[in-house]
Design a protein around this motif. Sequence first.
Motif, PDB file in Angstrom:
ATOM      1  N   TYR A   1      31.709  82.629  17.715  1.00 27.75           N
ATOM      2  CA  TYR A   1      30.929  82.297  18.932  1.00 27.75           C
ATOM      3  C   TYR A   1      31.832  83.071  19.924  1.00 27.75           C
ATOM      4  O   TYR A   1      32.752  83.337  20.074  1.00 27.75           O
ATOM      5  N   THR A   2      30.434  83.453  20.763  1.00 32.21           N
ATOM      6  CA  THR A   2      31.100  83.926  22.424  1.00 32.21           C
ATOM      7  C   THR A   2      31.201  82.914  23.556  1.00 32.21           C
ATOM      8  O   THR A   2      31.421  83.501  24.585  1.00 32.21           O
ATOM      9  N   ASP A   3      30.597  81.921  23.185  1.00 31.49           N
ATOM     10  CA  ASP A   3      30.468  80.811  24.100  1.00 31.49           C
ATOM     11  C   ASP A   3      30.707  79.396  23.525  1.00 31.49           C
ATOM     12  O   ASP A   3      29.857  79.060  22.727  1.00 31.49           O
ATOM     13  N   ASN A   4      31.737  78.774  23.862  1.00 32.22           N
ATOM     14  CA  ASN A   4      32.197  77.582  23.411  1.00 32.22           C
ATOM     15  C   ASN A   4      31.258  76.322  23.630  1.00 32.22           C
ATOM     16  O   ASN A   4      31.080  75.238  23.226  1.00 32.22           O
ATOM     17  N   ASN A   5      30.459  76.670  24.886  1.00 32.71           N
ATOM     18  CA  ASN A   5      29.393  75.569  25.401  1.00 32.71           C
ATOM     19  C   ASN A   5      28.289  75.563  24.028  1.00 32.71           C
ATOM     20  O   ASN A   5      27.687  74.728  23.737  1.00 32.71           O
ATOM     21  N   THR A   6      27.889  76.909  23.551  1.00 27.80           N
ATOM     22  CA  THR A   6      26.858  77.018  22.352  1.00 27.80           C
ATOM     23  C   THR A   6      27.321  76.572  21.344  1.00 27.80           C
ATOM     24  O   THR A   6      26.825  75.809  20.565  1.00 27.80           O
ATOM     25  N   ALA A   7      28.905  76.312  20.954  1.00 28.84           N
ATOM     26  CA  ALA A   7      29.286  75.979  19.874  1.00 28.84           C
ATOM     27  C   ALA A   7      29.296  74.459  20.026  1.00 28.84           C
ATOM     28  O   ALA A   7      28.898  73.532  18.890  1.00 28.84           O
ATOM     29  N   TYR A   8      29.602  73.975  21.026  1.00 32.84           N
ATOM     30  CA  TYR A   8      29.546  72.606  21.347  1.00 32.84           C
ATOM     31  C   TYR A   8      28.095  71.867  21.076  1.00 32.84           C
ATOM     32  O   TYR A   8      27.850  70.946  20.568  1.00 32.84           O
ATOM     33  N   THR A   9      27.037  72.771  21.549  1.00 33.94           N
ATOM     34  CA  THR A   9      25.727  72.239  21.531  1.00 33.94           C
ATOM     35  C   THR A   9      25.609  72.281  19.928  1.00 33.94           C
ATOM     36  O   THR A   9      24.552  71.315  19.286  1.00 33.94           O
ATOM     37  N   ASP A  10      25.821  73.306  19.092  1.00 36.00           N
ATOM     38  CA  ASP A  10      25.735  73.400  17.719  1.00 36.00           C
ATOM     39  C   ASP A  10      26.270  72.132  16.986  1.00 36.00           C
ATOM     40  O   ASP A  10      25.909  71.716  16.044  1.00 36.00           O
ATOM     41  N   LEU A  11      27.545  71.629  17.343  1.00 41.08           N
ATOM     42  CA  LEU A  11      28.083  70.482  16.934  1.00 41.08           C
ATOM     43  C   LEU A  11      27.216  69.369  16.966  1.00 41.08           C
ATOM     44  O   LEU A  11      27.028  68.472  15.972  1.00 41.08           O
TER      45      LEU A  11
ATOM     46  N   ALA B   1      32.811  81.899  21.901  1.00 46.00           N
ATOM     47  CA  ALA B   1      31.848  81.307  20.913  1.00 46.00           C
ATOM     48  C   ALA B   1      30.417  82.127  20.957  1.00 46.00           C
ATOM     49  O   ALA B   1      30.176  82.244  21.956  1.00 46.00           O
ATOM     50  N   CYS B   2      30.052  82.348  19.914  1.00 44.15           N
ATOM     51  CA  CYS B   2      28.534  83.027  20.077  1.00 44.15           C
ATOM     52  C   CYS B   2      27.594  82.565  19.113  1.00 44.15           C
ATOM     53  O   CYS B   2      26.516  82.374  19.613  1.00 44.15           O
ATOM     54  N   GLY B   3      27.741  82.766  18.099  1.00 41.35           N
ATOM     55  CA  GLY B   3      26.425  82.641  17.320  1.00 41.35           C
ATOM     56  C   GLY B   3      26.019  81.391  16.875  1.00 41.35           C
ATOM     57  O   GLY B   3      26.060  80.426  17.472  1.00 41.35           O
TER      58      GLY B   3
ATOM     59  N   GLY C   1      36.416  68.446  18.238  1.00 44.95           N
ATOM     60  CA  GLY C   1      35.404  67.554  18.138  1.00 44.95           C
ATOM     61  C   GLY C   1      34.593  67.858  16.657  1.00 44.95           C
ATOM     62  O   GLY C   1      34.714  69.032  16.208  1.00 44.95           O
ATOM     63  N   TYR C   2      34.215  66.808  15.752  1.00 51.14           N
ATOM     64  CA  TYR C   2      33.721  67.348  14.497  1.00 51.14           C
ATOM     65  C   TYR C   2      32.584  66.581  13.912  1.00 51.14           C
ATOM     66  O   TYR C   2      32.311  65.383  14.808  1.00 51.14           O
ATOM     67  N   SER C   3      32.074  66.830  13.006  1.00 52.56           N
ATOM     68  CA  SER C   3      30.744  66.190  12.517  1.00 52.56           C
ATOM     69  C   SER C   3      31.033  64.858  11.605  1.00 52.56           C
ATOM     70  O   SER C   3      32.325  64.811  11.189  1.00 52.56           O
ATOM     71  N   PRO C   4      29.893  64.089  11.561  1.00 54.13           N
ATOM     72  CA  PRO C   4      30.141  63.017  10.680  1.00 54.13           C
ATOM     73  C   PRO C   4      30.495  63.399   9.181  1.00 54.13           C
ATOM     74  O   PRO C   4      30.810  62.501   8.386  1.00 54.13           O
TER      75      PRO C   4
ATOM     76  N   VAL D   1      34.373  72.007  15.983  1.00 52.97           N
ATOM     77  CA  VAL D   1      34.884  72.792  17.326  1.00 52.97           C
ATOM     78  C   VAL D   1      36.355  72.419  17.582  1.00 52.97           C
ATOM     79  O   VAL D   1      36.546  70.965  17.889  1.00 52.97           O
ATOM     80  N   ASP D   2      37.038  73.368  17.877  1.00 51.60           N
ATOM     81  CA  ASP D   2      38.319  73.165  17.996  1.00 51.60           C
ATOM     82  C   ASP D   2      38.987  73.629  19.567  1.00 51.60           C
ATOM     83  O   ASP D   2      40.131  73.737  19.885  1.00 51.60           O
ATOM     84  N   ASP D   3      37.597  73.717  20.570  1.00 50.45           N
ATOM     85  CA  ASP D   3      38.167  73.836  21.774  1.00 50.45           C
ATOM     86  C   ASP D   3      36.974  73.415  22.620  1.00 50.45           C
ATOM     87  O   ASP D   3      36.099  73.993  22.861  1.00 50.45           O
ATOM     88  N   ILE D   4      37.154  72.067  23.413  1.00 49.16           N
ATOM     89  CA  ILE D   4      35.989  71.558  23.763  1.00 49.16           C
ATOM     90  C   ILE D   4      35.698  72.156  25.314  1.00 49.16           C
ATOM     91  O   ILE D   4      36.845  72.296  25.934  1.00 49.16           O
TER      92      ILE D   4
END
Length: 540
Positions: A246-256, A22-24, A516-519, A264-267
């Motif tokens: 995204y190129t870092d799934n941790n970044t995606a999780y933080t954005d979520l 994940a990246c961006g 994981g998903y948003s409200p 995000v479909d890869d915790i």
Amino acid sequence: MRGATRAKWAVCAIAVALAAAACGGGGGGTKGSGVLSSSWGDPQNPLEPANTNEVQGGKVMEMLFRGLKRYNPKTGAAENVLADRIETKDSQHFTVTLKGGWTFSNGQPVTANSFVDAWNYGALLTNKQKNASFFQYIDGFDKVHPQSGTPTAKTLSGLAVKDDRTFTVTLNQKFASWPDTLGYSAFMPLPKAFFTDHDAYVKKPIGDGPYTVESYTKGSVMKMRKWDGYKGPDPAENAGIDLRVYTDNNTAYTDLQAGNLDLVDDIPAAQLKNVKRDLGNRYINQPAGIIQTLTFPMYDNNWGGTGKEKLRQGISMAINRDQITKEIFQKTRTPATDWTSPVLGEKGGYQAGVCGPACEYDPAKAKKLIQEGGGLPGGKMALAYNADTGSHKDWIDAICNSINNTLDTDSACVGAPVGTFADFRNKITAKQMTGPFRTGWQMDYPLIQNFLQPLYYTDAASNDGKFSNAGFDKLVNEANAQAGTGEAVAKFQDAEKILAQQMPAIPLWYQNGSAGYSPRLSHVALNPFSVPVFNEIKVQ
């Protein structure tokens, strides 16, 4: 299927290895627009059905196309979509009749030629389609896709168009469950525009599914939008999906967490301890059609010689699956008791407990069997894995700790990292493995056949350990020759019992899908392939 070799290892690099990138970032979907945003990665290949064999491209295929069948997002059952009926009297000659009224999003009709032309294109060697081998059971495949040399034909002799809504298929062997494979993306139809202006199609793919591609900026975002002209029973319940790279799934999780991303479909593995606290009931953790294994190099007499099945079974019994899945994977894995997946269900061929005591942790019996099997070669064992994802070392070390504790030593088992996934796969293909090695499989379609034949049949494309057993092969052949799926499943289950006796690969655990998903979202679910069911998601 043969094509599953490349397909599955691409999947393992992304989904199974928890290395999805994940990246961006950027904001979530536009408020009030009905569009949601989801983490994604650029697909490996152009979005052609027969050339898409990895998870990220597969997400787009599921939104962009509908084929003869689709796998029910809850049960995994293969259900007719464009197929009105698929008929056969002998499990080798099939007549396919299409429903009328379907069109592609550019207005061109979906006809029998849409399928036959697409399958011929996918099978032809010179088109270099990654999923070409999925057509291997159709008569004439050896002519359009020879193992060496150039094709002597351009179309599959086993395909024939009868009229706009009817075509016939002749297979080169009986295959009772073949119709149930037709929900896989390789078998999707293609519009005439694919062939008349291929470059334009690659830039903006055209399908017959509930979404269209509005735009794609590589490295940034693909915008999928609801197609109001969709003819199927499962229209999009949202206005569209922004697939953000995204190129870092941790970044995606933080954005979520920050409200900048909806799905995000890869915790990330590092977040598994915190995700329930962070997301509450907006965290999904459910079984998927994925199994992780340790495969033995059966071509090495130290592991595959006479009597070595006791050694292999003993090593399996030395692994504390319960402890590892709880402590390392935070219950996102379930200890395996067979070589398939629970998502198949009984009708698909899953049988809990086929592995028997060999998949149960029993240090005393494990030590005894290892000794009876001749002991570890040279007193040591190295478990090979690719080190580039960063997600395998912990569980490999945990397995070795379990084995070492069983053998009352701290050095009998060690991890053997291989620098990159590509190097790792090259060593496996070249039969250079000297000990057990990490393997994993994500199903192409929810049938027991897909978990057994490609992996353990003699000389099968994904038979990495080169296991060969005449009894197993005989039962597989008999299964494929059965007139009905139920009878075929029973034969495959008999074949699986031979795996329990021989243990060519150790079943470790079934992998769950996580998201994981948003409200802003509701009705979020994963299908049995661990992919979000995008068309059912609703946006507040």
